[in-house]
Write an enzyme that holds these catalytic residues in place. Structure first.
Site, PDB file in Angstrom:
ATOM      1  N   SER A  21       0.894  -1.267  -0.108  1.00  0.00           N
ATOM      2  CA  SER A  21      -0.084  -0.080  -0.037  1.00  0.00           C
ATOM      3  C   SER A  21       0.874   1.329   0.057  1.00  0.00           C
ATOM      4  O   SER A  21       0.219   2.320  -0.053  1.00  0.00           O
ATOM      5  CB  SER A  21      -0.819  -0.192   1.228  1.00  0.00           C
ATOM      6  OG  SER A  21      -1.885  -0.861   0.916  1.00  0.00           O
ATOM      7  N   PHE A  24     -10.570 -12.306  -1.894  1.00  0.00           N
ATOM      8  CA  PHE A  24      -9.821 -13.441  -0.926  1.00  0.00           C
ATOM      9  C   PHE A  24     -10.474 -13.563   0.278  1.00  0.00           C
ATOM     10  O   PHE A  24     -10.042 -13.620   1.504  1.00  0.00           O
ATOM     11  CB  PHE A  24      -8.292 -12.988  -0.362  1.00  0.00           C
ATOM     12  CG  PHE A  24      -7.538 -12.289  -1.577  1.00  0.00           C
ATOM     13  CD1 PHE A  24      -7.007 -13.504  -2.574  1.00  0.00           C
ATOM     14  CD2 PHE A  24      -7.380 -11.096  -2.126  1.00  0.00           C
ATOM     15  CE1 PHE A  24      -6.148 -12.906  -3.685  1.00  0.00           C
ATOM     16  CE2 PHE A  24      -6.470 -10.618  -3.182  1.00  0.00           C
ATOM     17  CZ  PHE A  24      -5.889 -11.790  -3.976  1.00  0.00           C
ATOM     18  N   TYR A  65     -10.635   2.166   5.451  1.00  0.00           N
ATOM     19  CA  TYR A  65      -9.778   1.922   4.568  1.00  0.00           C
ATOM     20  C   TYR A  65     -10.287   0.917   3.406  1.00  0.00           C
ATOM     21  O   TYR A  65     -10.895  -0.055   3.613  1.00  0.00           O
ATOM     22  CB  TYR A  65      -8.602   1.136   5.288  1.00  0.00           C
ATOM     23  CG  TYR A  65      -7.174   1.065   4.482  1.00  0.00           C
ATOM     24  CD1 TYR A  65      -6.476   2.156   4.299  1.00  0.00           C
ATOM     25  CD2 TYR A  65      -6.759  -0.030   4.088  1.00  0.00           C
ATOM     26  CE1 TYR A  65      -5.243   2.150   3.399  1.00  0.00           C
ATOM     27  CE2 TYR A  65      -5.676  -0.167   3.043  1.00  0.00           C
ATOM     28  CZ  TYR A  65      -4.773   0.984   3.063  1.00  0.00           C
ATOM     29  OH  TYR A  65      -3.920   0.896   2.370  1.00  0.00           O
TER      30      TYR A  65
END
Length: 411
Positions: free
Chosen positions: A90, A151, A194
């Site tokens: 990130s 995921f 986030y």
């Protein structure tokens, strides 16, 4: 089941005094052993605490230090090196945000304009009118993270999805649609949450206004001007170019032996987390950014305009700007970002004046263990990292983190 809180949590470094001499006495371009022994000892302590390999670079103006400790391959014992290529995760977001702010400075993007003005097909209707470019960059858009859907097996303690997509190519638009189709985390602008989807959208925004692939634009206008000589977007190539470590992923002790993911198609991260770099290159980037060489002062001030970061319980755990978080150390304020991919973690910090930088990379992620309630148990590795950070960023001061607990966002 792994909760989102346990997988994307906040790391608190409350370290012990490891030894005297951890503070950095001086940095030189060709440092004497005596001048850098403290940094190397503290890096060795990270390895001794259980991290297979760690590498770092510290910069103070034109003076630099690089070090490494441990192994790049636990099977062969091959040592890690300071110049290892590394997936920075990130921290890619800070590169992307810098490119967007360059376009803001040139008048092609308005920070407080609705994203629907630029990308109406991807963020249509009322959400496209309410969500602004700024909200994407400071994670207050409310758009959910596609990562937890792609995921999903990680939430059940399995790497099945991780293995399934090792060589799979995702298109950025596909990732955005997955995130957009998940329930919103909040009303636009209401709070910080986030989401990688925000920064895939930021990359598509760049492509829309520049007419060029986002990776190409960022490379030519951010990476190269910052002097990052070993930094690149791998695209769909799953292999890391140049010397690099293995990438170990124990999933908080649930996978034994840990999975190894240094070979991976990182199109699933795109402009939110795809980049490969080195620790010295990251120091060069943050020196250029905080030193005012990549965006004008007005735009840098916008990047440093923060919103409160709240954890799952609503507690204030930090402050986030436009791909920069703010941290107050005993020796002053620093800015930075972290990154985590499957098997690699990274932290990059810079003094507010852009003079002093630290970047380190780890070749194992999710190394903590889970408590019975599903939250994370702090690791001795965290204590050792906290001491290393204080020794590197606060030269001449104490590295005793028990006196000044460090709360570092793990995004």
């Amino acid at each position: 089941m792994l909760t989102k809180k346990s997988r994307r949590t906040w790391r608190t470094f409350v370290g012990a005094v490891l030894m005297s001499g951890l503070a950095l006495p001086a940095l030189t371009s060709s440092p004497a052993v005596a001048a850098t022994a403290g940094l190397q000892r503290s890096l060795d302590a990270v390895h001794a605490a259980g991290m297979p390999g760690v590498y770092a670079a510290v910069r103070d103006g034109g003076r630099t230090w690089k070090g490494a400790s441990g192994v790049a391959d636990t099977s062969t014992g091959r040592p890690v090196t300071p110049d290892s290529r590394h997936r920075i995760g990130s921290i890619t977001k800070t590169l992307t945000a810098t490119a967007v702010l360059q376009q803001v400075a040139q008048g092609r993007i308005a920070l407080d304009a609705p994203i629907g003005r630029y990308l109406p097909d991807l963020v249509p209707g009322e959400r496209g009118r309410q969500i602004t470019v700024r909200m994407l960059l400071n994670h207050t858009s409310g758009i959910n993270d596609y990562d937890d859907a792609v995921f999903a097996s990680l939430g059940q303690g399995s790497t099945a999805d991780l293995d399934r997509y090792r060589f799979h190519t995702f298109r950025p638009e596909e990732l955005v649609r997955i995130g957009m189709n998940r329930p919103a985390t909040n009303e636009p602008g209401a709070k910080w949450a986030y989401s990688n989807t925000n920064y895939v959208l930021a990359g598509l925004l760049l492509e829309k206004v520049t007419g060029r692939p986002a990776a190409t634009y960022i490379t030519e206008h951010v990476i190269r001007p910052a002097g990052m000589r070993h930094t690149y977007f791998p695209g769909t190539n799953p292999y890391i170019a140049g010397p690099h470590s293995k990438a170990y992923y124990p999933l908080y002790g649930l996978v034994d032996p840990p999975g190894e993911y240094s070979v991976y198609n990182m199109s699933s991260a795109s402009t939110a987390g795809e980049v490969v770099s080195t620790m010295a290159d990251l120091d060069a980037f943050y020196a250029a950014l905080l030193g005012g060489r990549l965006v004008p002062a007005a735009e840098l001030a916008e990047m440093e305009r923060t919103v409160p970061m709240l954890d799952a319980s609503g507690a204030h755990v930090g402050d986030y700007g436009l791909a920069l978080f703010r941290l107050d150390l005993p020796c002053g304020r620093v800015w930075g970002h972290d990154g985590a991919v499957f098997g690699m973690e990274t932290m990059a910090l810079s003094s507010a004046d852009g003079r002093r930088q630290l970047a380190y990379g780890l070749n194992e992620s999710t190394y903590q263990h889970l408590k019975a309630d599903g939250t994370l148990e702090e690791s001795p590795i965290d204590d050792a990292l906290g001491a290393f950070i204080l020794g590197a960023m606060c030269p001449g001061g104490s590295s005793d983190t028990s006196a000044h607990p460090l709360r570092l966002p793990k995004l």
